[in-house]
Design an enzyme around this catalytic site. Structure first.
Site, PDB file in Angstrom:
ATOM      1  NE  ARG A 148      -3.498  -2.288   2.822  1.00 33.95           N
ATOM      2  CZ  ARG A 148      -3.161  -3.434   3.430  1.00 33.95           C
ATOM      3  NH1 ARG A 148      -1.936  -3.567   3.932  1.00 33.95           N
ATOM      4  NH2 ARG A 148      -4.020  -4.417   3.535  1.00 33.95           N
ATOM      5  CE  LYS A 172      -6.169  -1.319   5.226  1.00 35.23           C
ATOM      6  NZ  LYS A 172      -7.481  -1.656   4.657  1.00 35.23           N
ATOM      7  CG  HIS A 245      -5.336   0.687  -3.779  1.00 34.71           C
ATOM      8  ND1 HIS A 245      -4.654   0.609  -2.585  1.00 34.71           N
ATOM      9  CD2 HIS A 245      -6.297  -0.280  -3.720  1.00 34.71           C
ATOM     10  CE1 HIS A 245      -5.187  -0.349  -1.835  1.00 34.71           C
ATOM     11  NE2 HIS A 245      -6.174  -0.898  -2.501  1.00 34.71           N
ATOM     12  NE  ARG A 248      -3.203  -3.452  -1.536  1.00 38.05           N
ATOM     13  CZ  ARG A 248      -2.616  -4.245  -0.644  1.00 38.05           C
ATOM     14  NH1 ARG A 248      -1.298  -4.337  -0.627  1.00 38.05           N
ATOM     15  NH2 ARG A 248      -3.335  -4.949   0.212  1.00 38.05           N
ATOM     16  CG  HIS A 271      -5.959  -8.740   1.125  1.00 38.45           C
ATOM     17  ND1 HIS A 271      -6.195  -9.102  -0.186  1.00 38.45           N
ATOM     18  CD2 HIS A 271      -5.906  -7.377   1.133  1.00 38.45           C
ATOM     19  CE1 HIS A 271      -6.275  -8.004  -0.937  1.00 38.45           C
ATOM     20  NE2 HIS A 271      -6.111  -6.959  -0.159  1.00 38.45           N
ATOM     21  CE1 TYR A 280      -6.566  -6.870  -7.138  1.00 35.91           C
ATOM     22  CE2 TYR A 280      -6.604  -8.069  -5.078  1.00 35.91           C
ATOM     23  CZ  TYR A 280      -6.441  -6.897  -5.765  1.00 35.91           C
ATOM     24  OH  TYR A 280      -6.144  -5.732  -5.092  1.00 35.91           O
TER      25      TYR A 280
END
Length: 299
Positions: A148, A172, A245, A248, A271, A280
């Site tokens: 990110r 995150k 993004h 990414r 994730h 995806y």
């Protein structure tokens, strides 16, 4: 407890126990304020009085305001977490949202760059200048790792291990993961760190370990990265819109198209849930269908 005290207790729970990002925290608290306002308009001042019927009325109010299914789903999800917290703290007897199903939301198919488009971006930077070296290293690393943009601008020199070609990324919730990178990113990073970065750092006279610096020698911001990518797109004369993004998305799509398994891509992207990565597969299915239609004798 008053609504204000409940909100403060929930905020502390989110920050300390859940370790959510400031961005996520804001959405949780905004959603809670929205719900408390609804309760006041209904003449309710105690969360113990909230039951399934009240939640159904609240749901109707949300749809009356023409909110999208995505927004409604997020608000209900925030409330579910809030009441789960209250139930744990013995503030309510049961979670009134336990039997409320979230509205199904359509996940947009991620936009990505084709290899030919991406290849043009790698040719526009002047590698004889500090900024050109920085831009090339930035693009190479974003594409090589799929990290990110917020993770990228936080990278320090100690996070990169050139001996084994890996970078330590803090994602995150401060979760750490190691991502490998290849020779293109390695060469571009080394060129920038050993040359261009030193020139930029002297302009600020700061003792900074941050890898990516702006033209004044200060840490590059996420907005700065977007501006750099836009400039590179303009130089490459591409008609597509490119943002961090999207790089990414491109990273994940290209890996899956070349046969990478979903679990590995999930880990590389950081994730928490596989469902976030599965989006995806919609793109790669189109890719596989094209291959099938162009190669099968009786397609």
């Amino acid at each position: 407890m008053s609504f204000h005290l409940l909100k403060e207790a929930f905020k502390e729970y989110l920050q300390i126990e859940k370790n959510v990002s400031p961005y996520t925290l804001k959405f949780y608290l905004d959603d809670l304020d929205f719900f408390f306002l609804f309760l006041k308009t209904e003449g309710m001042d105690d969360v113990k009085d909230v039951d399934y019927a009240v939640i159904r009325v609240y749901l109707t109010r949300l749809y009356d305001q023409k909110l999208t299914r995505r927004s409604v789903s997020r608000k209900l999800s925030s409330l579910r977490t809030f009441f789960r917290f209250l139930e744990r703290e013995k503030k309510v007897d049961a979670n009134p949202l336990i039997s409320v199903s979230l509205p199904k939301t359509e996940k947009p198919i991620p936009d990505f760059l084709y290899e030919e488009e991406l290849a043009k971006l790698f040719t526009v930077s002047d590698l004889n200048t500090p900024l050109g070296q920085r831009n090339q290293a930035l693009l190479e690393l974003l594409y090589a790792t799929g990290m990110r943009v917020s993770e990228c601008v936080q990278l320090t020199l100690s996070h990169v291990d050139f001996s084994i070609g890996t970078v330590l990324v803090k994602g995150k919730g401060n979760k750490e993961r190691y991502i490998p990178f290849g020779n293109y990113a390695r060469d571009a990073l080394m060129r920038y760190i050993e040359n261009g970065r030193e020139v930029l750092l002297k302009k600020s006279r700061l003792d900074s370990e941050i890898i990516f610096l702006n033209m004044r020698g200060k840490p590059l911001t996420t907005r700065g990265v977007r501006t750099i990518l836009k400039s590179m797109v303009d130089k490459a004369s591409l008609t597509v819109h490119v943002h961090p993004h999207k790089i990414r998305h491109t990273f994940a799509t290209h890996l899956l198209n070349e046969g990478a398994d979903l679990r590995s891509v999930q880990e590389l992207l950081g994730h928490e849930h596989l469902s976030s990565t599965q989006i995806y597969t919609h793109v790669t299915r189109d890719h596989l269908r094209n291959i099938y239609m162009n190669t099968h004798p009786r397609a």
